[in-house]
Design a protein around this motif. Structure first.
Motif, mmCIF file in Angstrom:
data_model
loop_
_atom_site.group_PDB
_atom_site.id
_atom_site.type_symbol
_atom_site.label_atom_id
_atom_site.label_comp_id
_atom_site.label_asym_id
_atom_site.label_seq_id
_atom_site.Cartn_x
_atom_site.Cartn_y
_atom_site.Cartn_z
ATOM 1 N N ARG A 24 0.826 -1.207 0.000
ATOM 2 C CA ARG A 24 0.000 0.000 0.000
ATOM 3 C C ARG A 24 0.865 1.264 0.000
ATOM 4 N NH1 ARG A 24 -3.172 -3.513 -1.073
ATOM 5 N NH2 ARG A 24 -5.287 -3.731 -0.283
ATOM 6 N N SER A 25 2.017 1.159 -0.630
ATOM 7 C CA SER A 25 2.918 2.305 -0.749
ATOM 8 C C SER A 25 3.719 2.171 -2.037
ATOM 9 C CB SER A 25 3.865 2.385 0.454
ATOM 10 O OG SER A 25 4.700 1.239 0.498
ATOM 11 N N LEU A 26 4.261 3.301 -2.517
ATOM 12 C CA LEU A 26 5.081 3.315 -3.722
ATOM 13 C C LEU A 26 6.248 4.271 -3.507
ATOM 14 C CD1 LEU A 26 2.326 3.626 -6.493
ATOM 15 C CD2 LEU A 26 3.773 1.639 -6.105
ATOM 16 N N ALA A 27 7.379 3.926 -4.078
ATOM 17 C CA ALA A 27 8.522 4.833 -4.021
ATOM 18 C C ALA A 27 8.205 6.040 -4.908
ATOM 19 C CB ALA A 27 9.786 4.129 -4.520
ATOM 20 N N PHE A 28 8.497 7.221 -4.406
ATOM 21 C CA PHE A 28 8.179 8.423 -5.167
ATOM 22 C C PHE A 28 8.879 8.429 -6.519
ATOM 23 C CE2 PHE A 28 8.963 12.775 -6.485
ATOM 24 C CZ PHE A 28 7.671 13.274 -6.502
ATOM 25 N N ARG A 29 10.101 7.907 -6.560
ATOM 26 C CA ARG A 29 10.859 7.907 -7.817
ATOM 27 C C ARG A 29 10.147 7.094 -8.894
ATOM 28 N NH1 ARG A 29 13.226 4.188 -4.541
ATOM 29 N NH2 ARG A 29 13.559 2.101 -5.420
ATOM 30 N N VAL A 30 9.409 6.049 -8.481
ATOM 31 C CA VAL A 30 8.678 5.214 -9.438
ATOM 32 C C VAL A 30 7.495 5.988 -10.009
ATOM 33 C CG1 VAL A 30 7.345 3.105 -9.719
ATOM 34 C CG2 VAL A 30 9.396 3.089 -8.303
ATOM 35 N N VAL A 31 6.747 6.649 -9.121
ATOM 36 C CA VAL A 31 5.597 7.442 -9.576
ATOM 37 C C VAL A 31 6.066 8.591 -10.463
ATOM 38 C CG1 VAL A 31 3.623 8.823 -8.830
ATOM 39 C CG2 VAL A 31 4.332 6.849 -7.477
ATOM 40 N N PHE A 32 7.191 9.203 -10.076
ATOM 41 C CA PHE A 32 7.703 10.340 -10.829
ATOM 42 C C PHE A 32 8.083 9.950 -12.261
ATOM 43 C CE2 PHE A 32 11.029 13.484 -11.958
ATOM 44 C CZ PHE A 32 10.270 14.631 -11.797
ATOM 45 N N LYS A 33 8.490 8.697 -12.455
ATOM 46 C CA LYS A 33 8.868 8.221 -13.789
ATOM 47 C C LYS A 33 7.665 8.198 -14.735
ATOM 48 C CE LYS A 33 13.279 6.648 -13.901
ATOM 49 N NZ LYS A 33 14.245 6.829 -15.013
ATOM 50 N N VAL A 34 6.485 7.920 -14.183
ATOM 51 C CA VAL A 34 5.301 7.728 -15.032
ATOM 52 C C VAL A 34 4.222 8.782 -14.791
ATOM 53 C CG1 VAL A 34 5.704 5.243 -15.156
ATOM 54 C CG2 VAL A 34 4.232 6.143 -13.364
#
Length: 203
Positions: A24-34
């Motif tokens: 129930r969490s995501l690394a910000f760098r992953v979200v920022f990529k997409v």
């Protein structure tokens, strides 16, 4: 005005991505990529509210299945079964063998862990054939939902690979795309590999 009106949908897409994650969490760098794919605003990095709450969501494929099953005038071909299946849009040029249809039908009869249901992962576990197929269906559902949350209903394969750890994807996604050509369309042009949600592009 357009940006303000789209905020609720944009926030829901982001929360859905979080809800699909095993932790129930995501690394910000992953979200920022997409960030462009789900339609996040340019300044989302600075305006992100860390108090987002997870809701009980229904997956896109579930809504399709429910609506079409309840519609008496539906013309869905149920030859492959839609009890736990997906909408298939095979190309007219494709010749489906009886063995292929049988395998797809068997797969679609299997229940599976939903996109937003808790999942402990399968890494390091010895799975039966049935267990492997259930895992395959879960990953197909995750990718289907992921593509449904994008504006263009398509992304680069690399972007999905970034979420493997977070979504608990323990199988080869290339095999998944090639085994489910009725759901996904894989485009390879040079070094750019794109995966499309077929149902969004077939009338």
């Amino acid at each position: 005005m357009a940006i303000n009106e789209s905020k609720p949908l944009t926030i829901e897409r982001l929360v859905r991505l979080l809800a699909m994650s095993v932790s129930r969490s995501l690394a910000f760098r992953v979200v920022f990529k997409v960030w462009k794919e789900p339609g996040l605003p340019d300044e989302f990095k600075d305006s992100l509210d860390c108090r987002l709450s997870i809701h009980n969501f229904s997956a896109h494929v579930e809504n399709w299945r429910k609506n079409d099953c309840e519609n008496e005038s539906s013309k869905i071909d149920d030859e492959l079964g839609i009890g736990f299946g997906f909408k298939n849009e095979f190309s007219r040029e494709m010749r489906l063998s009886k063995d292929f249809r049988r395998r797809v039908k068997e797969l679609y009869r299997l229940a599976y862990v939903g996109s937003y249901e808790s999942f402990s992962g399968s890494e390091g576990k010895k799975l039966s054939w049935c267990g492997i197929k259930v895992l395959e269906k879960r990953v197909a559902r995750i990718v289907h939902e992921f593509l449904s949350l994008t504006v263009a209903k398509m992304v680069e394969v690399e972007w999905i690979s970034l979420f493997r750890k977070w979504f608990g994807i323990d199988l080869n996604i290339w095999d998944l795309f090639l085994d489910h050509l009725g759901i996904f369309y894989l485009s390879i042009k040079g070094n750019r590999h794109m995966i499309f949600l077929r149902e969004a592009y077939v009338v």
